[in-house]
Write a protein that holds these residues in place. Sequence first.
Motif, PDB file in Angstrom:
ATOM      1  N   SER A  61     -15.540   3.023   3.270  1.00 38.67           N
ATOM      2  CA  SER A  61     -14.608   3.504   1.965  1.00 38.67           C
ATOM      3  C   SER A  61     -13.194   3.660   2.506  1.00 38.67           C
ATOM      4  O   SER A  61     -12.885   4.549   3.301  1.00 38.67           O
ATOM      5  CB  SER A  61     -15.264   4.548   1.004  1.00 38.67           C
ATOM      6  OG  SER A  61     -16.439   3.943   0.555  1.00 38.67           O
ATOM      7  N   LEU A  62     -12.101   3.519   1.450  1.00 38.50           N
ATOM      8  CA  LEU A  62     -10.939   3.962   1.607  1.00 38.50           C
ATOM      9  C   LEU A  62     -10.928   5.345   1.281  1.00 38.50           C
ATOM     10  O   LEU A  62     -11.461   5.894   0.395  1.00 38.50           O
ATOM     11  CB  LEU A  62      -9.793   3.163   0.570  1.00 38.50           C
ATOM     12  CG  LEU A  62      -9.672   1.581   0.963  1.00 38.50           C
ATOM     13  CD1 LEU A  62      -8.860   0.881  -0.076  1.00 38.50           C
ATOM     14  CD2 LEU A  62      -9.254   1.503   2.484  1.00 38.50           C
ATOM     15  N   ASP A  63      -9.803   6.128   2.149  1.00 39.36           N
ATOM     16  CA  ASP A  63      -9.885   7.566   1.750  1.00 39.36           C
ATOM     17  C   ASP A  63      -9.294   7.776   0.453  1.00 39.36           C
ATOM     18  O   ASP A  63      -8.526   7.126  -0.310  1.00 39.36           O
ATOM     19  CB  ASP A  63      -8.734   7.960   2.757  1.00 39.36           C
ATOM     20  CG  ASP A  63      -8.344   9.603   2.441  1.00 39.36           C
ATOM     21  OD1 ASP A  63      -9.176  10.301   2.714  1.00 39.36           O
ATOM     22  OD2 ASP A  63      -7.339   9.943   2.161  1.00 39.36           O
ATOM     23  N   LYS A  64     -10.129   8.688  -0.368  1.00 36.27           N
ATOM     24  CA  LYS A  64      -9.933   9.048  -1.678  1.00 36.27           C
ATOM     25  C   LYS A  64      -8.580   9.509  -2.113  1.00 36.27           C
ATOM     26  O   LYS A  64      -7.737   8.916  -2.953  1.00 36.27           O
ATOM     27  CB  LYS A  64     -10.808  10.065  -2.285  1.00 36.27           C
ATOM     28  CG  LYS A  64     -12.331   9.498  -2.202  1.00 36.27           C
ATOM     29  CD  LYS A  64     -13.167  10.542  -2.898  1.00 36.27           C
ATOM     30  CE  LYS A  64     -14.672  10.145  -2.864  1.00 36.27           C
ATOM     31  NZ  LYS A  64     -15.598  11.328  -3.011  1.00 36.27           N
ATOM     32  N   ALA A  65      -8.045  10.373  -1.017  1.00 34.36           N
ATOM     33  CA  ALA A  65      -6.451  10.794  -1.510  1.00 34.36           C
ATOM     34  C   ALA A  65      -5.441   9.810  -1.489  1.00 34.36           C
ATOM     35  O   ALA A  65      -4.430   9.646  -2.092  1.00 34.36           O
ATOM     36  CB  ALA A  65      -6.097  11.953  -0.556  1.00 34.36           C
ATOM     37  N   GLY A  66      -5.645   8.743  -0.238  1.00 29.65           N
ATOM     38  CA  GLY A  66      -4.780   7.677  -0.011  1.00 29.65           C
ATOM     39  C   GLY A  66      -4.675   6.805  -0.892  1.00 29.65           C
ATOM     40  O   GLY A  66      -3.909   6.074  -1.616  1.00 29.65           O
ATOM     41  N   PHE A  83       4.293  -0.986   2.758  1.00 28.35           N
ATOM     42  CA  PHE A  83       3.359  -1.516   3.592  1.00 28.35           C
ATOM     43  C   PHE A  83       2.352  -0.514   3.773  1.00 28.35           C
ATOM     44  O   PHE A  83       2.418   0.736   3.614  1.00 28.35           O
ATOM     45  CB  PHE A  83       4.567  -1.412   4.844  1.00 28.35           C
ATOM     46  CG  PHE A  83       5.699  -1.959   5.123  1.00 28.35           C
ATOM     47  CD1 PHE A  83       5.709  -3.509   5.357  1.00 28.35           C
ATOM     48  CD2 PHE A  83       6.858  -1.677   4.585  1.00 28.35           C
ATOM     49  CE1 PHE A  83       6.889  -3.935   5.421  1.00 28.35           C
ATOM     50  CE2 PHE A  83       7.878  -2.344   4.585  1.00 28.35           C
ATOM     51  CZ  PHE A  83       7.970  -3.681   4.939  1.00 28.35           C
ATOM     52  N   ILE A  84       1.137  -0.974   4.208  1.00 23.59           N
ATOM     53  CA  ILE A  84      -0.153  -0.231   4.296  1.00 23.59           C
ATOM     54  C   ILE A  84      -0.832  -0.336   5.410  1.00 23.59           C
ATOM     55  O   ILE A  84      -1.037  -1.573   5.996  1.00 23.59           O
ATOM     56  CB  ILE A  84      -1.004  -0.718   3.141  1.00 23.59           C
ATOM     57  CG1 ILE A  84      -0.344  -0.586   1.516  1.00 23.59           C
ATOM     58  CG2 ILE A  84      -2.415   0.106   3.159  1.00 23.59           C
ATOM     59  CD1 ILE A  84      -1.213  -0.901   0.573  1.00 23.59           C
ATOM     60  N   ALA A  85      -1.212   0.765   6.238  1.00 23.64           N
ATOM     61  CA  ALA A  85      -1.775   0.699   7.455  1.00 23.64           C
ATOM     62  C   ALA A  85      -3.067   1.358   7.030  1.00 23.64           C
ATOM     63  O   ALA A  85      -3.145   2.604   7.087  1.00 23.64           O
ATOM     64  CB  ALA A  85      -0.898   1.368   8.529  1.00 23.64           C
ATOM     65  N   ALA A  86      -4.167   0.748   7.173  1.00 22.98           N
ATOM     66  CA  ALA A  86      -5.464   1.495   7.209  1.00 22.98           C
ATOM     67  C   ALA A  86      -6.083   1.686   8.638  1.00 22.98           C
ATOM     68  O   ALA A  86      -5.745   0.829   9.300  1.00 22.98           O
ATOM     69  CB  ALA A  86      -6.476   0.409   6.428  1.00 22.98           C
ATOM     70  N   SER A  87      -6.578   2.828   8.760  1.00 19.67           N
ATOM     71  CA  SER A  87      -7.289   2.978  10.101  1.00 19.67           C
ATOM     72  C   SER A  87      -8.539   3.567  10.134  1.00 19.67           C
ATOM     73  O   SER A  87      -9.102   4.118   9.163  1.00 19.67           O
ATOM     74  CB  SER A  87      -6.292   4.105  10.753  1.00 19.67           C
ATOM     75  OG  SER A  87      -6.374   5.529  10.169  1.00 19.67           O
ATOM     76  N   GLY A  88      -9.345   3.252  11.191  1.00 20.35           N
ATOM     77  CA  GLY A  88     -10.709   3.708  11.205  1.00 20.35           C
ATOM     78  C   GLY A  88     -11.387   3.632  12.616  1.00 20.35           C
ATOM     79  O   GLY A  88     -10.709   2.995  13.496  1.00 20.35           O
ATOM     80  N   GLY A  89     -12.565   3.954  12.788  1.00 20.87           N
ATOM     81  CA  GLY A  89     -13.429   3.682  13.973  1.00 20.87           C
ATOM     82  C   GLY A  89     -13.983   2.588  14.248  1.00 20.87           C
ATOM     83  O   GLY A  89     -14.241   2.027  15.232  1.00 20.87           O
ATOM     84  N   LEU A  97     -12.386  -4.348   1.530  1.00 25.92           N
ATOM     85  CA  LEU A  97     -11.396  -3.357   1.481  1.00 25.92           C
ATOM     86  C   LEU A  97      -9.967  -3.894   1.683  1.00 25.92           C
ATOM     87  O   LEU A  97      -9.141  -3.476   1.093  1.00 25.92           O
ATOM     88  CB  LEU A  97     -11.703  -2.379   2.630  1.00 25.92           C
ATOM     89  CG  LEU A  97     -12.976  -1.381   2.722  1.00 25.92           C
ATOM     90  CD1 LEU A  97     -12.801  -0.551   3.565  1.00 25.92           C
ATOM     91  CD2 LEU A  97     -13.073  -0.922   1.127  1.00 25.92           C
ATOM     92  N   GLU A  98      -9.985  -4.932   2.506  1.00 22.31           N
ATOM     93  CA  GLU A  98      -8.656  -5.733   2.854  1.00 22.31           C
ATOM     94  C   GLU A  98      -8.136  -6.205   1.456  1.00 22.31           C
ATOM     95  O   GLU A  98      -7.028  -6.119   1.039  1.00 22.31           O
ATOM     96  CB  GLU A  98      -8.868  -6.477   3.761  1.00 22.31           C
ATOM     97  CG  GLU A  98      -7.459  -7.450   4.233  1.00 22.31           C
ATOM     98  CD  GLU A  98      -7.579  -8.350   5.463  1.00 22.31           C
ATOM     99  OE1 GLU A  98      -6.831  -8.658   5.797  1.00 22.31           O
ATOM    100  OE2 GLU A  98      -8.798  -8.426   6.061  1.00 22.31           O
ATOM    101  N   ALA A  99      -9.130  -6.797   0.679  1.00 22.84           N
ATOM    102  CA  ALA A  99      -8.630  -7.616  -0.673  1.00 22.84           C
ATOM    103  C   ALA A  99      -8.315  -6.175  -1.704  1.00 22.84           C
ATOM    104  O   ALA A  99      -7.373  -6.678  -2.323  1.00 22.84           O
ATOM    105  CB  ALA A  99     -10.086  -8.121  -1.179  1.00 22.84           C
ATOM    106  N   VAL A 100      -9.006  -5.225  -1.621  1.00 29.81           N
ATOM    107  CA  VAL A 100      -8.565  -4.193  -2.357  1.00 29.81           C
ATOM    108  C   VAL A 100      -7.296  -3.859  -2.031  1.00 29.81           C
ATOM    109  O   VAL A 100      -6.190  -3.540  -3.042  1.00 29.81           O
ATOM    110  CB  VAL A 100      -9.521  -2.696  -2.280  1.00 29.81           C
ATOM    111  CG1 VAL A 100      -8.991  -1.595  -3.053  1.00 29.81           C
ATOM    112  CG2 VAL A 100     -10.974  -3.183  -3.058  1.00 29.81           C
TER     113      VAL A 100
END
Length: 158
Positions: A61-66, A83-89, A97-100
Amino acid sequence: MTTLVVASSQHGSTREIAERIAEVLRVNKGVTTVVEDTKDAPKWLATVDAVVVALPVYGGSLDKAGKAFLDSHRAELADKSLFIAASGGSPGLDPKLEAVLGTYGARDVTYLRGAVTEEKLGFLEKLLIKMAKGQFGDFRNWDAVEAWGKSLAARGAH
């Protein structure tokens, strides 16, 4: 002209990615940048031309605050180069999530590997990662972070 880099981060890895993006824009492209967390970033929105939002993915899931920042400031962000940069393991961003993230009207959405540092995690987080057969480690590719940061100036981060 100023670019706001918004860092949403629970354990610091995404914040470090955001700071590196800001540094790359400043040093390599001469862009004035400011890095703020999601609670302090709104005060800058009226004064900046571009916004980079760095937010982590936790447990699929995307971070709630972000996400809350993106949701609550959608109208203001529509008038900016976003511009949006998502990060994760995980090795990649889930297509859902990319669609969101694609619904926010960003000029670019990217996924950058983050760090899953066991000693920074709580018991439940560690348990969930182990149950999902996930891995701990620092997966950040600083060359990829810097390349993406450099590309932003040509696309509206100035």
